[in-house]
Scaffold this motif. Structure first.
Motif, PDB file in Angstrom:
ATOM      1  N   ILE A  41      -7.637   0.486  -5.158  1.00  0.00           N
ATOM      2  CA  ILE A  41      -6.626  -0.357  -4.512  1.00  0.00           C
ATOM      3  C   ILE A  41      -7.391  -1.452  -3.784  1.00  0.00           C
ATOM      4  CG2 ILE A  41      -4.655  -0.433  -2.954  1.00  0.00           C
ATOM      5  CD1 ILE A  41      -4.460   2.627  -3.262  1.00  0.00           C
ATOM      6  N   LEU A  70      -9.237   2.712  -1.326  1.00  0.00           N
ATOM      7  CA  LEU A  70      -8.795   1.421  -0.796  1.00  0.00           C
ATOM      8  C   LEU A  70     -10.027   0.648  -0.363  1.00  0.00           C
ATOM      9  CD1 LEU A  70      -6.597  -0.544   0.246  1.00  0.00           C
ATOM     10  CD2 LEU A  70      -6.571   0.786   2.371  1.00  0.00           C
ATOM     11  N   LEU A 125       0.829  -1.214   0.000  1.00  0.00           N
ATOM     12  CA  LEU A 125       0.000   0.000   0.000  1.00  0.00           C
ATOM     13  C   LEU A 125       0.858   1.256   0.000  1.00  0.00           C
ATOM     14  CD1 LEU A 125      -2.757   1.393   0.217  1.00  0.00           C
ATOM     15  CD2 LEU A 125      -2.559   1.179   2.712  1.00  0.00           C
ATOM     16  N   ASP A 160      -7.693  -4.630  -1.511  1.00  0.00           N
ATOM     17  CA  ASP A 160      -7.015  -5.394  -0.463  1.00  0.00           C
ATOM     18  C   ASP A 160      -7.639  -6.787  -0.417  1.00  0.00           C
ATOM     19  OD1 ASP A 160      -5.821  -6.422   1.763  1.00  0.00           O
ATOM     20  OD2 ASP A 160      -6.627  -4.949   3.171  1.00  0.00           O
TER      21      ASP A 160
END
Length: 466
Positions: free
Chosen positions: A277, A244, A184, A279
Motif C-alpha cells: 500500500i 504500508l 487506507l 502512500d
C-alpha cells in the motif's frame, strides 16, 4: 436560540396556551416574555413582522401588535421605524471571574512549525471558484442524483490520466476517496476480507494511519526505516502479507525508498502473495530533481496507490484517490457499502481544475515557493540552532531536526506551545522507543517572514531546557 426574522417556526417555539388562560394577546405576550427570559430568544434577535407572525399563529394582526407593544413598554423588545423589532433584554449573568494567565497555559499559536498542512494562504480561490461555476453550469441532471460509491467516472478518468503522466502509475482501477485515511480503511477492509490478517507499517509513521489500519481488524506490526527507507529484511521477518510504505517521501524521516529496496519490496509481495500500500501523500513536492515515479507502476497487480489533494490544495476539500489492482475491484466496492462518496459537484470541480491545467500550474508555483521556504528554514536553523542537524530529502513539507543526545524534546514542545510556537516531537510518531532526539518541523503553513522569529523562539526554548 438566536432567531432571525426569517425563522418562521414560531408556532412551535411559542406556547400561547388555551383560551381559559386569558385573552390571546396577553397569552402571546407571556409566551414571548418566557422565551426571552429563558434564553430561547437571545438579545438582538429579530422577531417576525406582526403580519407574518399573525399568519403563522392563525390570529389577527391586532393580537400580535398588542403583545409587541406590551413587551416594548416592559423593555423586553425595542422597535425603530424602518427596522425589525428586536429583543432588547437578556438574563442577568454574574461577571466571569478574571482569568489568571498561568505560565503553563499555552498562548494562541503565533508560529506554526508542525507538519501536516500545505500553504492555506495560497489556496487558488479564484480558479477553484471558476471550476465550481463551470460545473454548476455544465452538470447534467443525472449528475445530481445518488453518487457512485467509487466516485464519478469523470474524476476517475481524469485522475487516471494525471497519475499516468505525472507519477508513472499504471491505473487499473481508480476509486475516489475522502483522503488517504479513507482510502487506507477501504483497502485494509478489502484485504481482510481476502484473508490477509497482518499489516506492516513503517516506524516512525503517521499514528493516524496506524490507528485506521488497526480499526479494520488487522494486526499491525512496526518495521524500522533507515536512510534507504523501509528495511525489507525486517519486513520479511513479520507475519504480514501487506505493508504500508511512503516510497517517494517517507513521513516523518524524509527518506526516499532506494531503487534496490523498491525491487526487493516488489519481490517480497510476489513471494508472500501479498500487497504493498503506497502512500503518495506529498510526492509532487521534490526540489532537487523530478519526483520519483511510484512503485505502483512496477507492479500494478500488487500495489495499491493512495493519493490526496490535502497536501497540495487543502484538507478542507476532503478529496483523494485510491488506485487498486483490477482483481480487487469488487472487494473494494464491498469494503464499506454504506460510506458516502465525496460530494459529486466537488469531484467534478476537481476534474475541471485538473483538466484545465490549473492543478499543474498550482503545483509549479507551490514547488517554487516551498523550495525557497525550505532553504530559508534550513539556513536560519543553521545560524540560530547550530547544534541541530537537518535531515530528510529536499522534498515534501517538513524536515527533521536532530538534536544532541539528552535533549528534552517533549519538554521543548510543551514550552514552545506556551510561548505560541507549535512543534512536533519525533517520538510522537514512533511505535517503539528510541534514544534519538529530533523535532519534526513543517514549513507548509508558515509564511516566509514568520520563519526567522519562529526559529529564534525555538532557539530560546532549546536554551532554556537541557
Amino acid at each position: 436560540m438566536a432567531v432571525s426574522h426569517t425563522n418562521s417556526a414560531w408556532a412551535t417555539l411559542l406556547d400561547v396556551g388555551s383560551a381559559e388562560r386569558g385573552r390571546r394577546h396577553d397569552r402571546l405576550a407571556r409566551a414571548l416574555r418566557a422565551a426571552i427570559r429563558d434564553g430561547r430568544l437571545a438579545e438582538g434577535a429579530a422577531v417576525p413582522p406582526s403580519r407574518a407572525l399573525a399568519e403563522e399563529l392563525g390570529c389577527s394582526r391586532w393580537v400580535v401588535t398588542e403583545a409587541y407593544g406590551q413587551l416594548i413598554a416592559e423593555g423586553y423588545l425595542s422597535a425603530r421605524v424602518g427596522s425589525a423589532t428586536r429583543v432588547s433584554w437578556s438574563p442577568d449573568t454574574a461577571p466571569a471571574p478574571p482569568r489568571v494567565r498561568s505560565a503553563l497555559v499555552p498562548q494562541p499559536i503565533r508560529y506554526d512549525l508542525a507538519p501536516g498542512l500545505p500553504d492555506l494562504r495560497a489556496f487558488p480561490r479564484r480558479r477553484w471558484a471558476d471550476a465550481v461555476r463551470a460545473v454548476i453550469g455544465s452538470a447534467v441532471h443525472y449528475d445530481l442524483g445518488l453518487p457512485d460509491p467509487a466516485g464519478h467516472p469523470v474524476l476517475r478518468t481524469t485522475v487516471a490520466q494525471y497519475l499516468r503522466r505525472s507519477r508513472g502509475a499504471d491505473p487499473q482501477a481508480v476509486f475516489v476517496s475522502a483522503g488517504v485515511t479513507d482510502g487506507l480503511v477501504r483497502t485494509c477492509r478489502a484485504l481482510h476480507a481476502d484473508g490477509i490478517t497482518d499489516l506492516a507499517v513503517e516506524d516512525p509513521r503517521w499514528a493516524r494511519l496506524w490507528d485506521a489500519a488497526a480499526s479494520t481488524g488487522l494486526r499491525v506490526h512496526p518495521v524500522p526505516v533507515d536512510q534507504d527507507g523501509l528495511r525489507v529484511d525486517d519486513l520479511a521477518r513479520t507475519p504480514a502479507r501487506a505493508v504500508l510504505v511512503g516510497a517517494a517521501h517517507q513521513f516523518p524521516t524524509g527518506t526516499v525508498l532506494s531503487p534496490e529496496r523498491r525491487a526487493r519490496l516488489v519481490r517480497w509481495a510476489r513471494k508472500v502473495d501479498g500487497f504493498v500500500i503506497e502512500d503518495d501523500y506529498d510526492a509532487e513536492f521534490r526540489y532537487d530533481h523530478h519526483p520519483v515515479a511510484v512503485v505502483q507502476g512496477m507492479a500494478p497487480n500488487r500495489v495499491f496507490l493512495l493519493g490526496t489533494v490535502s497536501k497540495t490544495l487543502s484538507p478542507a476539500l476532503g478529496l483523494g484517490w485510491l488506485v487498486a489492482p483490477a482483481g480487487l475491484t469488487q472487494a473494494l466496492r464491498a469494503a464499506n457499502p454504506v460510506a458516502a462518496a465525496p460530494p459529486v459537484l466537488d469531484q467534478l470541480a476537481l476534474a475541471t481544475f485538473i483538466d484545465r491545467g490549473w492543478y499543474d500550474a498550482h503545483l509549479r508555483a507551490a514547488r517554487r515557493r516551498f523550495r525557497a521556504r525550505r532553504d530559508l528554514l534550513v539556513r536560519t536553523l543553521g545560524a540560530e540552532v547550530p547544534e541541530g542537524r537537518v535531515a530528510g530529502t529536499a522534498a515534501g513539507l517538513h524536515i527533521l531536526l536532530h538534536l544532541p543526545d539528552g535533549t528534552d524534546t517533549r519538554g521543548a514542545v510543551r514550552t514552545a506551545a506556551v510561548a505560541g510556537l507549535r512543534l512536533a516531537d519525533l517520538d510522537d510518531y514512533r511505535a517503539t522507543p528510541s534514544a534519538e532526539r529530533a523535532l519534526v518541523l513543517g514549513y507548509g503553513n508558515i509564511s516566509d517572514p514568520e520563519i526567522p522569529p519562529a526559529v529564534a523562539l525555538l532557539r530560546d526554548v532549546l536554551r532554556e531546557r537541557p
